[in-house]
Design a protein around this motif. Structure first.
Motif, PDB file in Angstrom:
ATOM      1  N   HIS A   1       0.602  -1.178   0.165  1.00 58.26           N
ATOM      2  CA  HIS A   1       0.197   0.035   0.135  1.00 58.26           C
ATOM      3  C   HIS A   1       0.892   1.309   0.076  1.00 58.26           C
TER       4      HIS A   1
ATOM      5  N   GLU B   1      -8.033   4.342   5.751  1.00 60.96           N
ATOM      6  CA  GLU B   1      -8.619   3.818   4.220  1.00 60.96           C
ATOM      7  C   GLU B   1     -10.119   4.451   4.166  1.00 60.96           C
TER       8      GLU B   1
ATOM      9  N   GLU C   1     -10.135   8.098   3.334  1.00 56.90           N
ATOM     10  CA  GLU C   1      -9.632   8.367   1.934  1.00 56.90           C
ATOM     11  C   GLU C   1     -10.739   7.988   0.932  1.00 56.90           C
TER      12      GLU C   1
ATOM     13  N   GLU D   1      -8.033   1.998  -2.476  1.00 55.31           N
ATOM     14  CA  GLU D   1      -8.467   2.336  -1.179  1.00 55.31           C
ATOM     15  C   GLU D   1      -9.494   1.047  -0.665  1.00 55.31           C
TER      16      GLU D   1
HETATM   17 FE   FE2 Z   1      -4.881   3.912   1.483  1.00 59.08          FE
END
Ligand code: FE2
Ligand code: FE2
Length: 168
Positions: free
Chosen positions: A52, A114, A117, A147
């Motif tokens: 990631h 996450e 985002e 994501e």
């Molecule tokens: Fe991310």
């Protein structure tokens, strides 16, 4: 915010402001991930964070591409929300003693990131479409999909293994 008038007047202004917010957030995440990689014990989790980190660098480039497409300067605005999420992640992981419980804590923190985002990209995509910028929306959608995939992978790792190990 200006003295005589407010800086954000139109949906387009708000789109650019929010793009600068996620640009800042992605850069902060890029800085935070190496610490999470260091702290993770489970090899799959460590590898997931490493992957990631690479994707996050790609997200930064895609956001820069959107600035370019939209004809505005790529710059950041402070995002206290992501700062808070990352600060809390650091605080909590610093307080956890057991390595396996720490992995569970790291996943929880990463999923908070996450989801932040995802909410930003979801909004930006909707606004880009509304503004007739499907080109920008398509680029942003690539980040959103990564994501979402990361979030799903974290859930799967937590539920299949990490939470069980943490509970032992
Ligand atoms: Fe991310
Ligand atoms: Fe990202």
């Amino acid at each position: 915010m200006g003295f005589f008038s407010k800086d954000i007047k139109t949906l387009d202004d708000l789109f650019v402001h929010t793009l600068r917010d996620i640009y800042y957030a992605e850069k902060q995440i890029e800085k935070a991930l190496p610490k999470m990689i260091d702290k993770a014990t489970d090899p799959q989790l460590k590898a997931g964070f490493e992957k990631h980190l690479g994707q996050t660098r790609g997200h930064i480039e895609r956001v820069e591409e959107v600035f370019e497409l939209h004809g505005v300067k790529a710059k950041t605005v402070n995002c206290p929300a992501i700062d808070g999420i990352l600060e809390e992640a650091d605080d909590v992981s610093g307080d956890v003693d057991d390595k396996e419980v720490l992995d569970a804590a790291l996943i929880a923190s990463a999923q908070a990131v996450e989801h932040y985002e995802m909410t930003r990209y979801g909004t930006l995509i909707a606004w880009a479409k509304q503004l007739g910028r499907t080109d920008c929306a398509n680029v942003l959608a690539k980040n959103l999909r990564e994501e979402q995939a990361t979030d799903r992978k974290l859930t799967e790792m937590a539920e299949s293994k990490i939470n069980l190990q943490a509970a032992e």
